[in-house]
Design an enzyme around this catalytic site. Structure first.
Site, mmCIF file in Angstrom:
data_model
loop_
_atom_site.group_PDB
_atom_site.id
_atom_site.type_symbol
_atom_site.label_atom_id
_atom_site.label_comp_id
_atom_site.label_asym_id
_atom_site.label_seq_id
_atom_site.Cartn_x
_atom_site.Cartn_y
_atom_site.Cartn_z
ATOM 1 N N GLU A 165 0.800 -1.239 0.000
ATOM 2 C CA GLU A 165 0.000 0.000 0.000
ATOM 3 C C GLU A 165 0.829 1.284 0.000
ATOM 4 O O GLU A 165 0.547 2.217 0.744
ATOM 5 C CB GLU A 165 -0.950 -0.006 1.211
ATOM 6 C CG GLU A 165 -1.884 -1.192 1.205
ATOM 7 C CD GLU A 165 -2.890 -1.186 2.360
ATOM 8 O OE1 GLU A 165 -2.824 -0.293 3.222
ATOM 9 O OE2 GLU A 165 -3.760 -2.079 2.373
ATOM 10 N N ASN A 208 2.106 -5.120 -3.191
ATOM 11 C CA ASN A 208 0.708 -5.448 -2.890
ATOM 12 C C ASN A 208 -0.074 -4.164 -2.606
ATOM 13 O O ASN A 208 0.413 -3.277 -1.898
ATOM 14 C CB ASN A 208 0.706 -6.337 -1.630
ATOM 15 C CG ASN A 208 -0.630 -6.971 -1.333
ATOM 16 O OD1 ASN A 208 -1.210 -7.639 -2.199
ATOM 17 N ND2 ASN A 208 -1.137 -6.792 -0.117
ATOM 18 N N HIS A 245 -10.348 -6.118 -2.265
ATOM 19 C CA HIS A 245 -11.407 -5.878 -1.272
ATOM 20 C C HIS A 245 -12.519 -5.144 -2.021
ATOM 21 O O HIS A 245 -12.444 -3.936 -2.243
ATOM 22 C CB HIS A 245 -10.885 -5.006 -0.121
ATOM 23 C CG HIS A 245 -9.833 -5.681 0.697
ATOM 24 N ND1 HIS A 245 -10.097 -6.801 1.462
ATOM 25 C CD2 HIS A 245 -8.526 -5.404 0.886
ATOM 26 C CE1 HIS A 245 -8.982 -7.181 2.077
ATOM 27 N NE2 HIS A 245 -8.014 -6.347 1.739
ATOM 28 N N GLU A 273 -6.181 -10.659 -1.157
ATOM 29 C CA GLU A 273 -6.991 -10.439 0.060
ATOM 30 C C GLU A 273 -8.472 -10.385 -0.282
ATOM 31 O O GLU A 273 -9.227 -9.556 0.233
ATOM 32 C CB GLU A 273 -6.558 -9.133 0.761
ATOM 33 C CG GLU A 273 -5.091 -9.094 1.099
ATOM 34 C CD GLU A 273 -4.647 -7.813 1.808
ATOM 35 O OE1 GLU A 273 -5.508 -7.031 2.262
ATOM 36 O OE2 GLU A 273 -3.427 -7.595 1.890
ATOM 37 N N ASP A 275 -12.227 -10.276 -0.659
ATOM 38 C CA ASP A 275 -13.515 -10.333 0.039
ATOM 39 C C ASP A 275 -14.458 -9.375 -0.686
ATOM 40 O O ASP A 275 -14.008 -8.405 -1.293
ATOM 41 C CB ASP A 275 -13.409 -10.053 1.551
ATOM 42 C CG ASP A 275 -12.646 -8.792 1.919
ATOM 43 O OD1 ASP A 275 -12.424 -7.916 1.050
ATOM 44 O OD2 ASP A 275 -12.271 -8.665 3.095
#
Ligand code: XIL
Length: 676
Positions: A165, A208, A245, A273, A275
């Site tokens: 990030e 990432n 996400h 990650e 979701d």
């Protein structure tokens, strides 16, 4: 591998002998249920060489519903918080790895691969780091952190999120403000990646981030420019992690474009990650499909198991509900991975793992064979007639194959690697007699990664059971000189071998012990054992693990763990009534246990010319010494339960002559009757 050729005997004499051999009556096939069995996410993803992982929280490992799903469904693990800076170096220079080790060791013991998350991130960063203002101090602190954490897990982590990030949201396409950027400048990323490469050269190094899934977003473009620049300047970077996400709508329409554009820069992409708010099956399917459609999308990780485990618990974004039941999104994901969901209720808890649990493998097999994929490549000093006895792992996006080379002057080893089977024929052959492995009799290799030792092993026969080690599987010159597992042939083998030969050594470990299997070309399969901690030393307690008549239990044994089940699979090569090689199979719930026939006869073989089709021509009648394509690459020798593939040796049925110069070639079987 049959060492008859060492004596220069002729195949014709073997055939003459065979004419008089009565086949031993096989046991009845047992175990496998007739109902259609669903696959799991991990096993299904492995069919296309991908992993399917989840974030794991150390604090939940005492919850058996949680661990039941974890071990059934997932073959890669990311520590949700335990490897972050605030967990591993809360005070300067004081490293704590308790919870991270717990997750790492648990995963390794189960053959699950591990992602590393994360080394350099502005968040979950202790205050003592974010208050540093001196560039040299911060540089030293950052590099020490990267090196220490990566060293701890060196060789055990397939991909590391080196920097997390770092880019700003919004329209700038620039780095966000953080202590790293503000004190070290934009160059901190490059510095971090270079440090990471020297700390663990085997790990893939990833950048990432979130909100980089939509191709036209300025943030995506900023990351793209950075990766392109790194590639152009030779700064080490191997992958881009897209967190994914998502809101209720799932991925943006351009998601697959983004994945392929990054991949085209020469990096892997991973969904790290995943979701999705409210977990719409469609949104999940779209995400997984985008990955399946991009060859370099190597794996998917969901960010937690049950909705109640999620950092976004209020949005029910995961694949399992609070009770651990599969949600509709689960079936959508499994189907998109190519699997078949269970047709029954959706309330299935983890299946029982007792000895009476259903076998994960069917009791009959059928296969389709490729044509010849790998043939000898003689050079000025290697007049090779046959290539034999392959061993194969998939590692870092490549197949790595080792095999015996056969020529009139004897046997040695060769290594090649390639990205996919279509490239197998054009791969360079590295002759290992030019390395410390040396010339002379070396044959029938088996390769695996010893995760606890972070070292590759090549096991092979030299007259004794030998091995070499190498920190880097892709470096043919990295292998050590041969060493022996035993000081001499164990007594029980000497007493039973008769006129046979001691061949085809095979190592497999469970979480406690390593076992060394070998054959004697005289109807005996032997097994010795040592502890995982002592391996490669201390092999003892050699016993006869299985016996039959000579040709019914000949050689080339393979033993595997079947992923997502409590089964081990044993394959042994036999010589059939037609003089042709084929494989019989057995299962056991323990490596030291007794073996129950699965598909173990000429009429119901594991793999024989009569259950193999040859769409591109029947180039062989022998299905001989080979190896399964594994789900992982470590010492557990784990194979998928579905759509098995077997790399084997075969040859022109009309070939004859000296056994050493027979034209063995390698081909690949793919199971066609998989029900999952
Ligand atoms: C989250 C965890 O899931 C939470 O438990 C923790 O409180 C905060 O971090 N991007 C990342 C992950 O890279 O590390 C974050 O994980 C989610 C967003």
């Amino acid at each position: 591998m049959n060492p008859l050729k060492r004596l220069g005997r002729r195949r014709a004499s073997v055939l003459a002998l065979l004419a008089t051999v009565a086949l031993v009556t096989p046991g009845t096939a047992t175990g496998a249920p007739d109902d259609v069995k669903a696959s799991t996410l991990g096993a299904q993803a492995a069919q296309s060489g991908r992993y399917f992982g989840t974030a794991v929280a150390a604090g939940r490992l005492g919850d058996s519903t949680y661990t039941g799903i974890l071990d059934r469904e997932f073959n890669s693990v990311t520590a949700e918080n335990e490897m972050k800076w605030d967990a591993t170096e809360r005070s300067r220079g004081q490293f704590t790895f308790g919870a991270a080790d717990q997750i790492m060791n648990r995963a390794a013991a189960r053959g699950q691969r591990m992602r590393g998350h994360t080394l350099v991130w502005h968040s979950q960063l202790p205050g003592w780091v974010s208050s540093i203002r001196d560039a040299n101090t911060l540089r030293g602190v950052m590099n020490n952190h990267i090196t220490t954490v990566m060293n701890r897990y060196k060789g055990r982590i397939h991909s590391w999120d080196v920097v997390n990030e770092a880019f700003a949201d919004g329209g700038s396409g620039q780095l966000r403000s953080s202590v790293f950027r503000d004190v070290l400048g934009n160059g901190f990323l490059e510095e971090a990646f270079r440090t990471a490469r020297s700390a663990d050269p085997a790990a893939k190094l990833c950048y990432n981030d979130y909100n980089i899934e939509n191709w036209s977003d300025a943030k995506t473009q900023g990351v793209y420019r950075m990766v392109r620049d790194f590639k152009a300047r030779g700064v080490p970077i191997d992958c881009v992690g897209l967190q994914a996400h998502f809101g209720t709508g799932g991925p943006p329409a351009s998601f697959q474009t983004t994945l392929s554009n990054f991949a085209a820069l020469g990096v892997d992409v991973q969904i790290t990650e995943l979701d999705i708010a409210q977990a719409s099956p469609n949104a999940y399917a779209n995400t997984v499909r985008a990955c399946m459609n991009v060859a370099r999308c190597t794996g998917i990780t969901v960010w937690g198991i049950r909705d109640s485990d999620s950092w976004r618990a209020g949005e029910n974004p995961l694949l399992f509900d609070r009770g651990g039941n599969k949600k509709p999104a689960y079936n959508a994901v499994l189907t998109t991975l190519g699997g078949t969901p269970a047709s029954t209720r959706q309330t299935d808890a983890p299946p029982p793992r007792s000895a009476a649990a259903p076998a994960a493998l069917p009791s009959r097999f059928s296969w389709s064979s490729s044509g010849t994929l790998i043939s000898p490549k003689p050079d000025a000093t290697h007049n090779i007639a046959g290539i034999k006895d392959p061993t194969v792992v998939q590692y870092n996006g490549k197949y790595h194959v080792f095999a015996s080379t056969a020529s009139s002057s004897g046997y040695n080893l060769v290594y090649l690697n390639f990205n996919d089977w279509s490239q197998a024929g054009s791969a360079t052959h590295h002759y290992l007699d030019r390395t410390a492995i040396g010339s002379g009799y070396r044959a029938a290799p088996q390769v695996f990664y010893n995760a606890p030792q972070r070292l590759w092993y090549l096991v092979y026969q030299t007259g004794n059971a030998s091995y070499s080690t190498n920190p880097d599987i892709s470096n043919p010159n990295g292998w050590s000189a041969p060493r022996n597992f035993y000081s001499s042939m164990p007594d029980i083998i000497r007493q039973n071998i008769g006129n046979g030969y001691w061949v085809d050594m095979w190592v497999i470990c469970d979480s406690a012990n390593c076992y060394l299997f070998s054959s004697d070309d005289n109807g005996h399969l032997y097994r010795s054992q040592t502890t995982v901690g002592q391996f490669p030393n201390g092999f003892t307690n050699t016993v006869i693990a299985a016996q039959d008549s000579k040709y019914a239990l000949f050689e080339a044994s393979n033993v595997y763990k079947v992923q997502g089940s409590n089964q081990y699979l044993l394959l042994v090569e036999a010589i059939g009534s037609d003089g042709r090689r084929y494989f019989r199979s057995w299962t056991s719930t323990s490596l030291a246990g007794s073996w129950t026939p699965l598909a173990a006869s000429e009429s119901n073989p594991f793999a024989r010319a009569n259950n193999v089709t040859f769409p591109s021509g029947a180039w062989t009648r022998d299905i001989s010494h080979g190896e399964m394509i594994r789900a992982g690459y470590d010492q557990t020798l784990t194979i998928p339960a579905c759509r098995l593939q077997y790399l084997y040796q075969g040859m022109n049925p009309n070939a004859s002559g000296d056994y050493n110069t027979l034209p063995w070639r390698l081909g690949l079987l793919t199971q066609t009757n998989s029900t999952c």
